[in-house]
Design an enzyme around this catalytic site. Structure first.
Site, PDB file in Angstrom:
ATOM      1  N   LYS A 106       0.953 116.902   0.369  1.00 42.75           N
ATOM      2  CA  LYS A 106       0.204 117.664  -0.638  1.00 42.75           C
ATOM      3  C   LYS A 106       0.727 119.091  -0.631  1.00 42.75           C
ATOM      4  CE  LYS A 106      -3.246 116.489  -3.368  1.00 42.75           C
ATOM      5  NZ  LYS A 106      -3.436 115.148  -3.943  1.00 42.75           N
ATOM      6  N   GLY A 218     -19.474 112.180 -14.485  1.00 43.94           N
ATOM      7  CA  GLY A 218     -18.235 112.942 -14.674  1.00 43.94           C
ATOM      8  C   GLY A 218     -17.537 112.419 -15.907  1.00 43.94           C
ATOM      9  N   GLY A 220     -14.438 113.616 -17.426  1.00 43.68           N
ATOM     10  CA  GLY A 220     -13.121 114.214 -17.626  1.00 43.68           C
ATOM     11  C   GLY A 220     -12.105 113.100 -17.815  1.00 43.68           C
ATOM     12  N   ASN A 221     -10.896 113.318 -17.306  1.00 44.24           N
ATOM     13  CA  ASN A 221      -9.828 112.311 -17.472  1.00 44.24           C
ATOM     14  C   ASN A 221     -10.269 110.945 -16.948  1.00 44.24           C
ATOM     15  OD1 ASN A 221      -7.541 110.775 -16.022  1.00 44.24           O
ATOM     16  ND2 ASN A 221      -6.431 111.971 -17.529  1.00 44.24           N
ATOM     17  N   ALA A 222     -10.742 110.904 -15.709  1.00 45.11           N
ATOM     18  CA  ALA A 222     -11.084 109.615 -15.089  1.00 45.11           C
ATOM     19  C   ALA A 222     -12.311 108.988 -15.766  1.00 45.11           C
ATOM     20  CB  ALA A 222     -11.336 109.821 -13.598  1.00 45.11           C
ATOM     21  N   GLY A 223     -13.373 109.762 -15.964  1.00 37.89           N
ATOM     22  CA  GLY A 223     -14.623 109.228 -16.514  1.00 37.89           C
ATOM     23  C   GLY A 223     -14.486 108.756 -17.953  1.00 37.89           C
TER      24      GLY A 223
HETATM   25  P1  NAD Z   1     -11.631 116.420 -14.707  1.00 39.87           P
HETATM   26  O1  NAD Z   1     -11.626 117.852 -14.336  1.00 39.87           O
HETATM   27  O2  NAD Z   1     -10.859 115.956 -15.896  1.00 39.87           O
HETATM   28  O3  NAD Z   1     -13.172 115.927 -14.931  1.00 39.87           O
HETATM   29  C1  NAD Z   1     -14.190 116.175 -14.008  1.00 39.87           C
HETATM   30  C2  NAD Z   1     -15.526 115.922 -14.716  1.00 39.87           C
HETATM   31  O4  NAD Z   1     -16.591 116.037 -13.772  1.00 39.87           O
HETATM   32  C3  NAD Z   1     -15.842 116.903 -15.846  1.00 39.87           C
HETATM   33  O5  NAD Z   1     -16.413 116.203 -16.925  1.00 39.87           O
HETATM   34  C4  NAD Z   1     -16.895 117.823 -15.204  1.00 39.87           C
HETATM   35  O6  NAD Z   1     -17.783 118.392 -16.170  1.00 39.87           O
HETATM   36  C5  NAD Z   1     -17.618 116.819 -14.351  1.00 39.87           C
HETATM   37  N1  NAD Z   1     -18.442 117.422 -13.317  1.00 39.87           N
HETATM   38  C6  NAD Z   1     -18.199 118.516 -12.564  1.00 39.87           C
HETATM   39  N2  NAD Z   1     -19.250 118.750 -11.751  1.00 39.87           N
HETATM   40  C7  NAD Z   1     -20.157 117.771 -11.982  1.00 39.87           C
HETATM   41  C8  NAD Z   1     -21.437 117.461 -11.453  1.00 39.87           C
HETATM   42  N3  NAD Z   1     -21.996 118.213 -10.512  1.00 39.87           N
HETATM   43  N4  NAD Z   1     -22.061 116.370 -11.931  1.00 39.87           N
HETATM   44  C9  NAD Z   1     -21.505 115.594 -12.896  1.00 39.87           C
HETATM   45  N5  NAD Z   1     -20.296 115.837 -13.427  1.00 39.87           N
HETATM   46  C10 NAD Z   1     -19.644 116.921 -12.982  1.00 39.87           C
HETATM   47  O7  NAD Z   1     -11.184 115.638 -13.402  1.00 39.87           O
HETATM   48  P2  NAD Z   1     -10.614 114.145 -13.276  1.00 39.87           P
HETATM   49  O8  NAD Z   1      -9.138 114.189 -13.296  1.00 39.87           O
HETATM   50  O9  NAD Z   1     -11.340 113.247 -14.195  1.00 39.87           O
HETATM   51  O10 NAD Z   1     -11.041 113.832 -11.771  1.00 39.87           O
HETATM   52  C11 NAD Z   1     -12.358 113.437 -11.443  1.00 39.87           C
HETATM   53  C12 NAD Z   1     -12.363 112.904 -10.021  1.00 39.87           C
HETATM   54  O11 NAD Z   1     -11.416 111.858  -9.925  1.00 39.87           O
HETATM   55  C13 NAD Z   1     -11.956 113.936  -8.955  1.00 39.87           C
HETATM   56  O12 NAD Z   1     -12.666 113.663  -7.766  1.00 39.87           O
HETATM   57  C14 NAD Z   1     -10.485 113.648  -8.755  1.00 39.87           C
HETATM   58  O13 NAD Z   1     -10.037 114.063  -7.476  1.00 39.87           O
HETATM   59  C15 NAD Z   1     -10.495 112.139  -8.889  1.00 39.87           C
HETATM   60  N6  NAD Z   1      -9.160 111.606  -9.187  1.00 39.87           N
HETATM   61  C16 NAD Z   1      -8.569 111.838 -10.396  1.00 39.87           C
HETATM   62  C17 NAD Z   1      -7.290 111.331 -10.630  1.00 39.87           C
HETATM   63  C18 NAD Z   1      -6.612 111.513 -11.980  1.00 39.87           C
HETATM   64  O14 NAD Z   1      -5.512 110.965 -12.141  1.00 39.87           O
HETATM   65  N7  NAD Z   1      -7.211 112.202 -12.930  1.00 39.87           N
HETATM   66  C19 NAD Z   1      -6.613 110.611  -9.630  1.00 39.87           C
HETATM   67  C20 NAD Z   1      -7.255 110.387  -8.400  1.00 39.87           C
HETATM   68  C21 NAD Z   1      -8.534 110.899  -8.195  1.00 39.87           C
END
Ligand code: NAD
Length: 417
Positions: A106, A218, A220-223
């Site tokens: 990392k 959540g 964002g990208n994942a949700g």
């Molecule tokens: P992102 O920043 O696109 O989205 C995060 C979401 O979580 C946003 O909608 C934000 O408003 C919401 N959020 C923040 N605080 C919150 C709370 N207290 N309650 C509810 N929602 C809340 O991030 P992402 O890329 O979607 O990543 C989300 C998770 O998935 C992280 O833990 C990240 O480490 C993990 N992850 C993502 C990837 C990827 O490829 N995107 C890969 C592995 C792990």
């Protein structure tokens, strides 16, 4: 940061438990407990107004016994070396559990990327690569995007590396834009990989997923991709979603296109027409079949785990469940798909990108999906079978599978026995 919240100490405690059950030697334990290599350095950058700023930066290679190290670069104001160490350890277990021939690493820079201009961000990205170029490489350590780093930043870093080395080496970094040697299918790979594991969990549990009520924390990208793919691909009825500003609930289901349009228009999911506003705490306790934490760490705790009703908890987020909550969910019969298995789709497609770069030959989207499905499905069953045979919860089972493979590689190389 206290020892209870220091992510590296948490990562070490998780390893300790697995090492105990695997019966590894004290020397192997000591070796796996710390990173193999760390680079701490400064990146001076000339700002737009002519002044200079000096940024602190890190690259941690945790373990490369199973192949070149792999792990993202984060640009974050609260970055610490211990966060980077913990994330590098988790990358080691993640690449191992999905059985791709890579190690874990990392990187990070202490900075606030939102306060930097486009030009300052480019100079910082290229400066980081100039300092780290001889430490990494396609056959040594391959970075990728992470918190607040983007495909554009990967493109600048790749370009800088190729200038330094004097030849084309796109495999030095992954998560590049698709027209510049990126892989198709990287955008939704994390959610897609998670969806494959939900499908397999339903198979082993004998659950019918058609119209199964689902809550996603959540957005964002994942949700968001979990909502889309979960509905289109598995037929899930997503009844609740949330973001940092709160959640919404409609037991009849939430339409993906409309929810996305609402979030884009208003900047939040709350107040969506036809749905009831709920809190993030309430979302976790809804009567659903599937719960997908896709936000932050530490959401399911000893305090609320007893009220989680979901039959499957699919952890797309990193670290959403505390160790105490793990035990409670296990005792209550919730089937947890642990984070470093559930969200490994992203790194798996990053690995596919490295393979395509090495061959200079690019796959179709269908080829990416088919290979991702095969990797995730095999990994899921390795963990499930370990949990059944050892009678442990799935997170510990995932550690047992992953740590065992890394320890075998370390021992077979003769580094430590
Ligand atoms: P992102 O920043 O696109 O989205 C995060 C979401 O979580 C946003 O909608 C934000 O408003 C919401 N959020 C923040 N605080 C919150 C709370 N207290 N309650 C509810 N929602 C809340 O991030 P992402 O890329 O979607 O990543 C989300 C998770 O998935 C992280 O833990 C990240 O480490 C993990 N992850 C993502 C990837 C990827 O490829 N995107 C890969 C592995 C792990």
């Amino acid at each position: 940061m206290t020892s209870a919240t220091n992510p590296f100490e948490i990562a070490q405690r998780q390893l300790d438990e697995a090492v105990g059950l695997l019966g590894l030697s004290p020397a192997m334990h000591a070796f796996l407990r710390v990173p193999m290599r760390e680079l701490r350095f400064t990146v001076p950058v000339q700002m737009d107004d002519g002044s200079f700023e000096v940024f602190q930066a890190f690259r941690v290679q945790y373990n490369d016994a199973r192949g070149p190290a792999k792990g993202g670069i984060r640009f974050h104001p609260q970055e610490t070396v211990d966060t980077v160490r913990a994330l590098a350890a988790w990358m080691t277990w993640k690449t191992s559990v999905v059985d791709i021939p890579l190690g874990g690493s990392k990187g990070g820079v202490i900075c606030d990327p939102h306060s930097l201009s486009h030009g300052e961000l480019e100079r910082l990205s290229r400066g980081y690569m100039r300092k780290v170029a001889y430490f990494i490489g396609p056959d040594k350590d391959v970075p990728a995007p992470d918190v607040y780093t983007t495909p554009q930043i990967m493109a600048w870093m790749m370009d800088e590396y190729e200038v330094i080395m004097g030849r084309h080496l796109p495999g030095v970094i992954t998560g590049k834009p698709a027209p510049l040697f990126g892989s198709l299918g990287r955008g939704d790979a994390t959610a897609r990989g998670g969806i494959y594991t939900i499908r397999e969990a339903a198979r082993v549990l004998g659950l019918d997923l058609q119209d199964a009520p689902t809550a996603i924390q959540g957005y964002g990208n994942a949700g968001q991709f979990a909502h889309k793919l979960g509905h289109e691909w598995l037929g899930l009825r997503v009844v609740a979603i949330s973001d940092s500003k709160g959640g919404i609930y409609n037991p009849n289901g939430l339409d993906y296109e409309k929810a996305i349009a609402w979030k884009q228009k208003t900047g939040k999911v709350a107040d969506f027409p036809g749905a009831k506003n709920i809190t993030n705490a309430e979302l976790l306790e809804l009567p659903v079949t599937i719960l997908v934490p896709a936000a932050l760490e530490g959401m399911i705790t000893a305090e609320n785990a007893g009220r989680v009703q979901a039959k499957i908890v699919a952890e797309l987020a990193n670290g959403p469940t505390t160790p105490e909550a793990d035990q409670i969910l296990f005792q209550n019969g919730s089937y947890v798909i642990p984070d470093f298995l559930c969200n490994a789709g992203g790194v798996t497609v990053s690995y596919f990108e490295q393979v395509q770069n090495a061959y200079n030959f690019y796959w179709t989207l269908d080829e990416v999906y088919e290979r991702l499905d095969a990797k995730m499905t095999t990994a899921f069953h390795a963990v499930h079978e370990m949990a059944q045979s050892r009678k442990v919860h799935n997170r510990l089972a995932a550690y047992l599978v992953a740590v065992q493979r890394v320890a075998e590689a370390v021992a077979t190389r003769g580094w430590v026995r």
